[in-house]
Structures are given as structure tokens and as C-alpha cells.
Design a protein around this motif. Structure first.
Motif, PDB file in Angstrom:
ATOM      1  N   LEU A  69     -31.113  35.729  -2.774  1.00 17.22           N
ATOM      2  CA  LEU A  69     -32.059  35.747  -1.447  1.00 17.22           C
ATOM      3  C   LEU A  69     -31.580  34.903  -0.436  1.00 17.22           C
ATOM      4  O   LEU A  69     -32.244  35.234   0.669  1.00 17.22           O
ATOM      5  N   ALA A  70     -30.609  33.963  -0.588  1.00 19.01           N
ATOM      6  CA  ALA A  70     -30.167  32.992   0.166  1.00 19.01           C
ATOM      7  C   ALA A  70     -28.896  32.667   0.200  1.00 19.01           C
ATOM      8  O   ALA A  70     -28.522  31.740  -0.039  1.00 19.01           O
ATOM      9  N   ASP A  71     -27.990  33.716   0.227  1.00 20.09           N
ATOM     10  CA  ASP A  71     -26.487  33.201   0.312  1.00 20.09           C
ATOM     11  C   ASP A  71     -25.910  32.463   1.623  1.00 20.09           C
ATOM     12  O   ASP A  71     -25.270  31.672   1.207  1.00 20.09           O
ATOM     13  N   ARG A  72     -26.346  32.628   2.840  1.00 22.79           N
ATOM     14  CA  ARG A  72     -26.128  32.068   3.920  1.00 22.79           C
ATOM     15  C   ARG A  72     -27.287  31.115   4.336  1.00 22.79           C
ATOM     16  O   ARG A  72     -28.276  31.528   4.722  1.00 22.79           O
ATOM     17  N   THR A  73     -26.767  29.886   3.962  1.00 18.95           N
ATOM     18  CA  THR A  73     -28.012  28.796   4.303  1.00 18.95           C
ATOM     19  C   THR A  73     -27.406  27.588   4.959  1.00 18.95           C
ATOM     20  O   THR A  73     -26.215  27.110   4.645  1.00 18.95           O
ATOM     21  N   LEU A  74     -28.305  27.316   5.735  1.00 19.86           N
ATOM     22  CA  LEU A  74     -28.076  26.178   6.705  1.00 19.86           C
ATOM     23  C   LEU A  74     -29.009  25.080   6.588  1.00 19.86           C
ATOM     24  O   LEU A  74     -30.212  25.107   6.744  1.00 19.86           O
ATOM     25  N   VAL A  75     -28.345  23.743   6.605  1.00 16.62           N
ATOM     26  CA  VAL A  75     -29.248  22.399   6.629  1.00 16.62           C
ATOM     27  C   VAL A  75     -28.886  21.771   7.796  1.00 16.62           C
ATOM     28  O   VAL A  75     -27.656  21.236   8.115  1.00 16.62           O
ATOM     29  N   ILE A  76     -29.955  21.576   8.463  1.00 13.82           N
ATOM     30  CA  ILE A  76     -29.723  20.621   9.827  1.00 13.82           C
ATOM     31  C   ILE A  76     -30.413  19.238   9.634  1.00 13.82           C
ATOM     32  O   ILE A  76     -31.689  19.171   9.113  1.00 13.82           O
ATOM     33  N   THR A  77     -29.735  18.242   9.883  1.00  8.99           N
ATOM     34  CA  THR A  77     -30.017  16.834   9.408  1.00  8.99           C
ATOM     35  C   THR A  77     -29.696  15.900  10.417  1.00  8.99           C
ATOM     36  O   THR A  77     -28.589  16.145  10.879  1.00  8.99           O
ATOM     37  N   PRO A  78     -30.332  14.669  10.539  1.00  7.52           N
ATOM     38  CA  PRO A  78     -29.684  13.668  11.264  1.00  7.52           C
ATOM     39  C   PRO A  78     -28.401  13.365  10.755  1.00  7.52           C
ATOM     40  O   PRO A  78     -28.107  13.379   9.689  1.00  7.52           O
ATOM     41  N   ALA A  79     -27.304  12.815  11.663  1.00  9.43           N
ATOM     42  CA  ALA A  79     -26.006  12.379  11.283  1.00  9.43           C
ATOM     43  C   ALA A  79     -25.806  11.870  10.090  1.00  9.43           C
ATOM     44  O   ALA A  79     -25.177  11.831   9.143  1.00  9.43           O
ATOM     45  N   ALA A  91     -24.843  32.464  16.113  1.00 13.29           N
ATOM     46  CA  ALA A  91     -24.305  33.807  16.524  1.00 13.29           C
ATOM     47  C   ALA A  91     -24.723  34.830  15.585  1.00 13.29           C
ATOM     48  O   ALA A  91     -24.968  35.899  15.928  1.00 13.29           O
ATOM     49  N   GLU A  92     -24.941  34.515  14.281  1.00 15.06           N
ATOM     50  CA  GLU A  92     -25.436  35.750  13.263  1.00 15.06           C
ATOM     51  C   GLU A  92     -26.774  34.842  12.522  1.00 15.06           C
ATOM     52  O   GLU A  92     -26.877  33.636  12.460  1.00 15.06           O
ATOM     53  N   PRO A  93     -27.653  35.861  12.044  1.00 16.87           N
ATOM     54  CA  PRO A  93     -28.755  35.153  11.439  1.00 16.87           C
ATOM     55  C   PRO A  93     -28.465  34.529   9.972  1.00 16.87           C
ATOM     56  O   PRO A  93     -27.473  35.014   9.288  1.00 16.87           O
ATOM     57  N   TRP A  94     -29.205  33.626   9.712  1.00 11.37           N
ATOM     58  CA  TRP A  94     -28.949  32.808   8.307  1.00 11.37           C
ATOM     59  C   TRP A  94     -30.076  33.360   7.395  1.00 11.37           C
ATOM     60  O   TRP A  94     -31.044  34.129   7.883  1.00 11.37           O
ATOM     61  N   ASP A  95     -29.825  33.405   6.014  1.00  9.44           N
ATOM     62  CA  ASP A  95     -30.741  33.619   5.011  1.00  9.44           C
ATOM     63  C   ASP A  95     -31.746  32.617   5.137  1.00  9.44           C
ATOM     64  O   ASP A  95     -33.252  32.975   5.021  1.00  9.44           O
ATOM     65  N   GLY A 141     -35.072  21.121  20.088  1.00  8.67           N
ATOM     66  CA  GLY A 141     -35.966  22.368  19.998  1.00  8.67           C
ATOM     67  C   GLY A 141     -35.530  23.528  20.358  1.00  8.67           C
ATOM     68  O   GLY A 141     -35.811  24.671  19.785  1.00  8.67           O
ATOM     69  N   LYS A 142     -34.417  23.424  21.394  1.00  9.00           N
ATOM     70  CA  LYS A 142     -33.876  24.858  21.935  1.00  9.00           C
ATOM     71  C   LYS A 142     -33.039  25.527  20.753  1.00  9.00           C
ATOM     72  O   LYS A 142     -32.904  26.640  20.661  1.00  9.00           O
ATOM     73  N   LEU A 143     -32.242  24.623  20.014  1.00 11.11           N
ATOM     74  CA  LEU A 143     -31.471  24.922  18.975  1.00 11.11           C
ATOM     75  C   LEU A 143     -32.268  25.662  17.919  1.00 11.11           C
ATOM     76  O   LEU A 143     -32.027  26.634  17.338  1.00 11.11           O
ATOM     77  N   ALA A 144     -33.442  24.884  17.564  1.00 13.96           N
ATOM     78  CA  ALA A 144     -34.051  25.463  16.295  1.00 13.96           C
ATOM     79  C   ALA A 144     -34.713  26.798  16.752  1.00 13.96           C
ATOM     80  O   ALA A 144     -34.779  27.677  15.751  1.00 13.96           O
ATOM     81  N   ARG A 145     -34.975  27.166  17.894  1.00 15.06           N
ATOM     82  CA  ARG A 145     -35.549  28.237  18.382  1.00 15.06           C
ATOM     83  C   ARG A 145     -34.441  29.348  18.530  1.00 15.06           C
ATOM     84  O   ARG A 145     -34.893  30.669  18.557  1.00 15.06           O
ATOM     85  N   GLN A 146     -33.289  29.090  18.520  1.00 16.81           N
ATOM     86  CA  GLN A 146     -32.168  30.190  18.796  1.00 16.81           C
ATOM     87  C   GLN A 146     -31.689  30.520  17.332  1.00 16.81           C
ATOM     88  O   GLN A 146     -31.115  31.532  17.020  1.00 16.81           O
ATOM     89  N   LEU A 147     -32.133  29.592  16.302  1.00 23.34           N
ATOM     90  CA  LEU A 147     -31.542  29.723  14.909  1.00 23.34           C
ATOM     91  C   LEU A 147     -32.513  30.910  14.369  1.00 23.34           C
ATOM     92  O   LEU A 147     -33.617  30.671  14.433  1.00 23.34           O
ATOM     93  N   THR A 148     -31.961  31.931  13.698  1.00 20.24           N
ATOM     94  CA  THR A 148     -32.749  32.986  13.080  1.00 20.24           C
ATOM     95  C   THR A 148     -32.686  32.982  11.631  1.00 20.24           C
ATOM     96  O   THR A 148     -31.557  32.712  11.138  1.00 20.24           O
ATOM     97  N   SER A 149     -33.608  32.972  10.630  1.00 22.92           N
ATOM     98  CA  SER A 149     -33.428  33.121   9.335  1.00 22.92           C
ATOM     99  C   SER A 149     -34.777  33.774   8.818  1.00 22.92           C
ATOM    100  O   SER A 149     -36.059  33.608   9.352  1.00 22.92           O
ATOM    101  N   ARG A 150     -34.764  34.224   7.578  1.00 24.61           N
ATOM    102  CA  ARG A 150     -36.061  34.926   6.623  1.00 24.61           C
ATOM    103  C   ARG A 150     -36.701  33.781   6.383  1.00 24.61           C
ATOM    104  O   ARG A 150     -37.895  33.701   6.419  1.00 24.61           O
ATOM    105  N   TYR A 151     -36.113  32.729   5.872  1.00 23.20           N
ATOM    106  CA  TYR A 151     -36.832  31.411   5.070  1.00 23.20           C
ATOM    107  C   TYR A 151     -36.333  30.377   5.961  1.00 23.20           C
ATOM    108  O   TYR A 151     -35.284  29.975   6.399  1.00 23.20           O
TER     109      TYR A 151
END
Length: 590
Positions: A121-131, A185-189, A207-217
Motif C-alpha cells: 500500500l505504500a511503495d512510494r514513501t517520503l520522510v521529511i525531517t530536520p537535517a 511532481a508526483e503523488p506519494w503513497d 508549510g507551503k511545501l507540506a501543502r504541495q505534497l500529496t499522499s494517501r497516507y
């Protein structure tokens, strides 16, 4: 053929050629169905495969059964398993994980990602975290959950590839092009936002980045869903569950816009947050770590050491005030070298000599090199011998390879066998070093650079010595976190070795007197530093205060100002933490 043999075969042949028995009569309804099936075309192979896949999915256990537990390299706590089940079953994979600091929100997120990936259900997964947490996330996901990861460099160059690793990106890099455009560019799972309070403001770059990312989960991790006002909560929860709390105006009309302690209709708000937010308190999960006991040993330097440090301080201040243009002409890079030189001098004076030579300060380099073995190092050897006699293993930290290389032979000369750990070792050599320290009773000491402060679990040891003090308090926390963590069964003893009259002495005073750093729970320090200012850099602030001061008295006054800012931030954090009880029911139950 003999007659008797032919006679024996004949009956069998006659039986084989006998007429077939009459067909069994079928009920009319069955016969009609059989006729229709016989006349129909063969099933399409693709449709049959789809049906088989659907049956396979149908046969899998629901989310009340976690399939990934057998693959884990550790045993999660009951409340962490419960969180994964709640988020997957009832919140459908979109949630705010708001546990108090130190309870393992990363573990809960890893469990959820493992379940989603095992079920396809989540092959394309992204984690955003402080450096500063990128490598820690990669280490946790790979080592504890057996989940493949990739950094943004690999993602930018190759995309996700065939093995579909989890992409772990720093927030600072992700909110800037070209990476930002690639990620959006493309939605994430699935997307995980760590330290999600940095994402809630829709007007900020994060905040703008978070609202531009799209994902089901979507998983948003933060211990402080409310920092200053209730609007913080509305912005954060609306990311995970758009529309749940209504518009901003509707939310303010229903619950107010002040702090969490003055919320209107608290019961109604708790009912809504329960639909998308899970929060555990330490008191609810009975997670207790043994105490940690911190002591500072102030060492009086010898005359040569004290003179060297005073001369170095005077030189740095002369450069900063424009009274020595020789270094200033080289620009900010040399000013960074000045900071490094000051830190090295606070570690071991001789370790600073190469850097001082590069700055062209040969007289200071010769002074530093002549101090072969300072008073602080003698104190270290005495500490190590005492702990070794008591059968205790000791982890010794230094920030610098130069200091490490000087300590190794002296520790050996004292009759102590030490394992040595630094970033230049191969992965196999690092594992062997840790194993020797853990398993060999004749190796009571581990001498290490910051490398062992990142991701290593050393809770089999309970004594730590800081030969030098990082100017970044988060690094102090990371060092201590190697020992003071789940699985530790004994009181953790931390000894800070500090020479009198150094910058490190003033840093420790601020951290101990103003925010009680060594009494904080792991993770609370980051909450406090973040409240001073979003761009607050403690290390840079300390060096600026030191270099800009005419003398030590002025430096002390400026450090007190920094301390007061941090004390105010600590008070604000504690008030916010306590007021969360007004709007969150604590641990959600199934």
C-alpha cells in the motif's frame, strides 16, 4: 500365447469395451447453468489474475493483526503497537502522533510504514525531517525495521529505482528547488513529517511545501501540536484531516484563539482531536528510565595552559574587533577556523596546534604544542582507573580526532585496554570495536569521537566522560542518549571534564543553571531550543558572544542574556506541555 493366459485376459477386455453407464439426471436449474457455462467463452486471463489478487488480499488479516512484527529487530511496547493499529484501522493512515517526548513516535511511524509496505500500500514513501535527524531516521528504519532507505542525492540522480526505498529528506533541502520540484511532481503513497510543528504555518516555506505534497497516507509527528495558540492545532490537524475542525473562523468561534488552557468547549474539541490525533503521556505508559546523574569536574589549568588560553582569547577578540586585520582579510572561512581553534583549545591545547599554524599564528601553535599533557587529561586517567577497578565500563567522548589520537597512547600507558571508535573505520571495523567493548571484560574503555553519538545503542554501559564539551547542546544530548535509553538498567553517570576559565565552563553554567539540561527528558531540549527562535543557533551565539566581548566579564554578561532567553523558552515549553491536557485525552484506546 497359452490358452489359460488368453482366457485370463479376455474378461478384462470384454469389461473395458462394455457400454458406458447412463448419464445421471441433473435438476433442471443445474442443467441450465451447466449449458450456459459450456456455451460461454473462456475467461480472460487478466480478469482471472485480478480475481486471484483480490482473493489474496481478502485472505490477508486486517490491521488488527500486525504482519511486520516478525521482521523487527526489537520488541515494540504495547502502546506503540496499539498506536499503529489505531492509525491504520480507524484513522485510515492519516494521523498526528503527539506523544510526549521520549516515548518513541519514530517507532510508531516505523511500525505503520512497515505494515503499509508489507501490504503493498505504500511503495512510494517520503520522510521529511530536520537535517540533523536524517541519518538517525535512516539508521532506525534500516536497522530496526529492515526498510530500505535512500537519501535525496540518490533520489535526485536515479529516482526511486526498482527496490523502492524510503526517501529521507531534510526539511531545509526539501523546501528549496530543485529538490522541491522533484518531490512535489508526483503523488506519494505515504509521507511522514517529523517535527511537524515546523510544517503547520501555511505561510512559511515549510508549510507551503507540506501543502504541495500529496499522499494517501500522512503521519505528522510532534510533541507540541500547540505551541503558542489554538490556531496552531487547527493548522496542524487540518493538514492530516482537512475539514475536521472547520474553517479557521469556525474553529475560533467554537473554541477560541488563545492558549490551550483557555479553550472553549474542551470536551467537544477533545472528541474531534481523538479522530486524528494519538497522544500518550509518560504517566500512562509507565515507561521509566533509571536516573541520570551529571557531575562537572572543574580542573584548574597549569600556568602554561592558562597563559595559552588567555593569549588565544585575546587574539580572537583582536581579530573580531578589527584590531588584527591579518585574519579578517581572509573572510568568514577564517572566522570559522577561529571557532574551531577555540573549541580545540578547550579539548586539549596540543590538539589545536595544527589549526593555529594554518591561521599563521605560529607563536600560539608553539605554545599549544608545548603543553603535551594538560591537567584535565590527568583527571581523565584517574577517573578511568577508578571505574576500571570497580569493574565498570566507561565511554569517553571527544569531538576531535586530534584529541582522540593523543588520548589513545596515554590510556594504554596507564595500563588500560581501550577500544577506539571513529568515523574513518569501516562498518565492519565499527561493529567489531563495539563488540570488543561490550563483550571483552579486559576492555573497560571505549574512546570515541562523535561517530558513536549517532545511532549507536550502548546501554550495556552506564558511565560516560566528556573530555570536551560540544558547544551544541543537542550533541551533548545525543552522546548521553547512547547510554540513557530503553534497556538501561542502572543509574547513568555522566562526568564533564572542564578547565576553569574556558568557554566550556560558561556553556555548562548556562545549561545547568538556566534550563536544568541534565534533568530534562530526552527530546525536551530540542523543544526548548526551537522556542528561543526558529533560527536560533546556540553554538554560533556562544562564539559571537565570546569574540565580541572585550573581556571575560563582558562575555559572562552576554552568556547570562543567552541563558535568560533559554530559561524563558523552557518555561513556555513546560506551560504548553501541561496545557495540552485540556485538548487531548491522552492515550487513545481501541
Amino acid at each position: 500365447m497359452p490358452t489359460d493366459t488368453a482366457a485370463a485376459i479376455a474378461p478384462a477386455t470384454a469389461q473395458a469395451e462394455a457400454p458406458a453407464s447412463p448419464a445421471i439426471a441433473l435438476p433442471a436449474a443445474w442443467q441450465t447453468l451447466l449449458d450456459r457455462l459450456t456455451a460461454a467463452e473462456a475467461a480472460d486471463a487478466a480478469v482471472s489474475a485480478l480475481v486471484d489478487d483480490a482473493v489474496e488480499v481478502w485472505r490477508r488479516p486486517g490491521f488488527d493483526t500486525l504482519l511486520s512484527l516478525d521482521r523487527l529487530a526489537f520488541e515494540p511496547f504495547d502502546y506503540q503497537r496499539q498506536t499503529a493499529t489505531i492509525v491504520l484501522r480507524r484513522m485510515r493512515g492519516r494521523a498526528v502522533l503527539a506523544d510526549e517526548v521520549g516515548l518513541g513516535k519514530t517507532i510508531e511511524a516505523g511500525l505503520i510504514l512497515s505494515e503499509l509496505r508489507m501490504r503493498g500500500l505504500a511503495d512510494r514513501t517520503l520522510v521529511i525531517t530536520p537535517a540533523g535527524l536524517v541519518e538517525q531516521w535512516r539508521e532506525e528504519l534500516e536497522r530496526k525495521f529492515a526498510l530500505p532507505t535512500a537519501d535525496t542525492a540518490a533520489f535526485t540522480a536515479q529516482g526511486l529505482g526498482s527496490d523502492l526505498p524510503i526517501v529521507v529528506a531534510s526539511l531545509a533541502a526539501a523546501r528549496r528547488d530543485p529538490l522541491r520540484s522533484l518531490l512535489t511532481a508526483e503523488p506519494w503513497d505515504a509521507v511522514v513529517g517529523d517535527e511537524a510543528h515546523r510544517l503547520r504555518n501555511p505561510r512559511s516555506a515549510s508549510g507551503k511545501l507540506a501543502r504541495q505534497l500529496t499522499s494517501r497516507y500522512l503521519l505528522l509527528l510532534t510533541a507540541t501540536p500547540v505551541e503558542n495558540k489554538l490556531d496552531d492545532l487547527h493548522e496542524l490537524l487540518s493538514l492530516a484531516a482537512p475539514g475536521l475542525l472547520g474553517t479557521a473562523a469556525q474553529f475560533r468561534a467554537a473554541h477560541g484563539s488563545g492558549d490551550a488552557a483557555s479553550v472553549r468547549d474542551a470536551a467537544g474539541l477533545r472528541a474531534k482531536t481523538r479522530e486524528v490525533m494519538v497522544r500518550h503521556r509518560r504517566s500512562e505508559v509507565a515507561l521509566r528510565l533509571p536516573p541520570r546523574i551529571a557531575e562537572t569536574v572543574l580542573v584548574t589549568p597549569g600556568n602554561e595552559e592558562a597563559r595559552f588560553y588567555a593569549d588565544l582569547a585575546g587574539k580572537i577578540r583582536a581579530v573580531t574587533h578589527g584590531e588584527d586585520a591579518g585574519v579578517r582579510r581572509k573572510g568568514s572561512q577564517s572566522l570559522m577556523s577561529l571557532r574551531t581553534a577555540a573549541r580545540l583549545a578547550g579539548s586539549l591545547p596540543s590538539a589545536a596546534a595544527p589549526t593555529l599554524r594554518k591561521l599563521g599564528w605560529t607563536d600560539l601553535a608553539e605554545q599549544a604544542g608545548a603543553i603535551d599533557w594538560p591537567a584535565k587529561a590527568d583527571e581523565l586517567i584517574a577517573l578511568l582507573l577508578r571505574h576500571a577497578r570497580q569493574g565498570e565500563k566507561v565511554l569517553v567522548f571527544t569531538a576531535f580526532r586530534q584529541t582522540l589520537d593523543r588520548l589513545v597512547p596515554r590510556v594504554a600507558d596507564a595500563g588500560l585496554r581501550a577500544a577506539v571508535y571513529h568515523g574513518s573505520l569501516s562498518r565492519a571495523a565499527k561493529e567489531a570495536t563495539i563488540a570488543a567493548f561490550r563483550d571483552d571484560p579486559q576492555t573497560p574503555v571505549l574512546l570515541s569521537t562523535e561517530s558513536a553519538g549517532e545511532g549507536r545503542n550502548l546501554q550495556f554501559c552506564h558511565v560516560m566522560v566528556n573530555v570536551d564539551l560540544p558547544w551544541n547542546p543537542m550533541q551533548i544530548e545525543q552522546r548521553l542518549g547512547r547510554l540513557h535509553r530503553v534497556g538501561q538498567t542502572r543509574d547513568v553517570l555522566l562526568t564533564n571534564l572542564v578547565s576553569r576559565g574556558t568557554i566550556e565552563q560558561r556553556i555548562l553554567h548556562v545549561l545547568e543553571a538556566k534550563i536544568n539540561m541534565f534533568e530534562l527528558v530526552v527530546g525536551e531540549l530540542d523543544m526548548i531550543l526551537g522556542r528561543v527562535d526558529e533560527e536560533f543557533d546556540f553554538e554560533a551565539s556562544v562564539f559571537d558572544a565570546f569574540a565580541a566581548s572585550r573581556d571575560d566579564a563582558q562575555f559572562e554578561a552576554r552568556m547570562d542574556e543567552i541563558g535568560e532567553r533559554m530559561a524563558a523558552a523552557r518555561g513556555a515549553y513546560l506551560r504548553t506541555r501541561d496545557s495540552l491536557d485540556n485538548i487531548a485525552d491522552g492515550a487513545e484506546r481501541e
